[in-house]
Design an enzyme around this catalytic site. Structure first.
Site, short mmCIF file in Angstrom:
data_model
loop_
_atom_site.label_atom_id
_atom_site.label_comp_id
_atom_site.label_asym_id
_atom_site.label_seq_id
_atom_site.Cartn_x
_atom_site.Cartn_y
_atom_site.Cartn_z
CG HIS A 155 -2.09 -1.11 1.01
ND1 HIS A 155 -3.36 -0.74 0.85
CD2 HIS A 155 -2.08 -2.49 1.25
CE1 HIS A 155 -3.99 -1.84 0.86
NE2 HIS A 155 -3.31 -2.85 0.75
CG ASP A 364 -0.02 9.34 0.95
OD1 ASP A 364 0.06 8.05 1.11
OD2 ASP A 364 -0.67 10.04 1.39
#
Ligand code: ADQ
Length: 468
Positions: A155, A364
């Site tokens: 992720h 991110d």
């Protein structure tokens, strides 16, 4: 297709106020669509040997949770996962600390996961392991005789080999990833970074066409599966939430001022300090907005027992205090900074009410809040997304106002541009982003990954496994 078994460090059992975290949102949406089993740590630490998993069944999803020993949890979760892998993978070397003891605990907890999971497996299962806490799990499941297709999805970003090499055990980490049949990343950048590691270990001939990688006599698939959101659900949630008491009260309290909002876990990778500085710069540079804009920053505390997180919390309180101290008036507070959780539906209502979404992480994997902001907007009068070029989401959401989050002047300018953007341009940008969100929604993410796993069952990796 067999039963889906998702494995992640932490499981959030369904309750009213969902624990924040993109991973949980993604897995739960996937499992609710297909049914299946979610296996992981239930959030309790104990002083004795962990027993058998607790099983709960809700809405077609079976949750199997285990406890962890307090001492091991500290070393494995706070230590190796969050004081080493998280900063390293986000390119924050300063925050990183390596300890052999923590490395051992990481291996031991992964072994415990394998040991407790194997008895729950059924012959047709497709096993999908999530995130950096569980990289060795594939190897350990194979050691316990598991033959079923194994997938892994990261992720968070994957670092280039020049960064990864800082880790003393980088070769083991890369090798561990090659025990899976499918390894999934959020973006092309992450896949390229993985290739750089594979090339470094095995030479360029290991990278095959069609996103395949050969390691010894095994062939695996390493590919890009950008995580998405459930666009329709977010739209209806946000429309319903805008009429609720809590969202109405928030809107009334704005007294017709512009609203800029963002929601993040309180984490140094999210760039909150830099964002607060940019906002202060905005108020200094464009004083016509003083008293006419409210910035709501929702940042629930996370990983409170990791040292770096206490530091960031202090820095933010000071930064918000400075801006508010300098600019606030008796009837206006420039930053409303909230360290708390809200039900996801309420957040959607807040996002819909905003003119500007300011999503500026320093790094991110994807950033679901950016996607949620776009999906939650009123399609006839949408707000503007300002998005960091260093978020994975920037690859797809190129119609946002893209900014470098370290460049406070550029961020301040983007806020000004967003607030004065004509409706026609807002509509154009929003429609183009919505189209991409629909194409790469959460259902597409799940479907594509499961198809890849299913293919692995009949494809290269199985043949190679059977032959070995
Ligand atoms: P996170 O770092 O947790 O996820 P993000 O992708 O933004 O970050 O997801 C956060 C999720 O939690 C969003 O769905 C958001 O709405 C929800 N949330 C945040 N604050 C909340 C609150 N106060 N109350 C309720 N819900 C809240 C990791 C990676 C990301 C990647 C995701 C998914 O770091 O890069 O996008 O996994 O793969």
């Amino acid at each position: 297709m067999g039963r889906l078994v998702c494995v992640s460090n932490r499981i959030s059992l369904p309750r009213k106020t969902a624990a924040p975290g993109g991973l949980a949102v993604g897995i739960l949406t996937a499992l609710k669509r297909t049914g299946g089993l979610w296996f992981g740590w239930g959030g309790e630490t104990i002083e004795h040997e962990p027993g058998d998993p607790d099983i709960h069944i809700r809405e077609g999803v079976t949750y199997a949770t285990i406890d962890l020993r307090q001492s091991e949890y500290e070393l494995y979760y706070n230590g190796y996962a969050n004081d080493l892998l998280w900063p390293l993978f986000h390119y924050f070397l300063r925050g990183m600390r390596y300890s052999v003891e923590e490395r051992d605990a990481y291996e031991n907890v992964n072994r415990l996961f394998a040991h407790k999971l194997v008895p729950l497996l059924q012959p047709q299962d497709l096993i999908w392991v999530h995130d950096y806490h569980l990289i060795p799990l594939g190897r350990l499941l194979r050691e316990q005789g598991v033959q079923r297709p194994l997938g892994f999805f990261l992720h968070i970003p994957f670092p280039n080999i020049e960064m990864l090499r800082v880790l003393p055990t980088y070769a083991e980490l890369l090798l561990d990833l090659t025990h899976y049949d499918v390894v999934g990343f959020q973006t092309e950048n992450d896949l390229r970074a993985f290739h750089s590691g594979i090339e470094h270990l095995f030479g360029p001939e290991a990278i095959l066409p069609n996103n395949r990688i050969r390691v010894g006599d095994r062939v695996l698939r390493a590919d890009v599966f950008p995580i998405g959101v459930d666009v329709e659900a977010l739209q209806s949630k946000s429309v319903a939430a805008i009429e609720t008491d809590v969202v109405r009260r928030m809107i009334d309290s704005l007294m017709s001022r512009d609203l800029m909002i963002v929601v993040d876990r309180l984490d140094y990778s999210k760039g909150l300090v830099e964002r607060f500085t940019a906002y202060q710069h905005f108020l200094e540079t464009y004083p016509e907005h003083i008293g006419r804009i409210t910035y709501i920053q929702i940042a629930p505390l996370s990983r409170t027992d990791v040292r770096a997180y206490a530091d960031i919390r202090r820095a933010l309180e000071q930064a918000a205090g400075r801006t508010n101290g300098r600019f606030a008036d008796t009837d206006w507070t420039p930053i409303r900074y909230l360290n708390r959780n809200f039900p996801h539906a309420t957040l959607c209502g807040f996002l819909r009410a905003a003119n500007v979404g300011l999503v500026t992480p320093l790094r991110d994997g994807m950033n679901l809040v950016a996607k949620e902001f776009v999906a939650a907007q009123d399609p006839e009068n949408p707000g503007v997304l300002i998005l960091s070029t260093l978020a994975g989401a920037a690859r797809e959401l190129s119609a946002a106002l893209l900014v470098n989050p370290y460049d406070t002047r550029a961020v301040a300018h983007a806020i000004q541009t967003a607030l004065s953007m004509p409706l026609s341009e807002r509509l154009e940008r929003h429609q183009s982003m919505l189209q991409i969100l629909r194409r790469n929604d959460i259902a597409a993410w799940t479907r594509r990954f499961l198809e890849a796993l299913d293919e692995a069952e009949g494809g290269d990796s199985k043949r190679v496994r059977a032959a070995s």
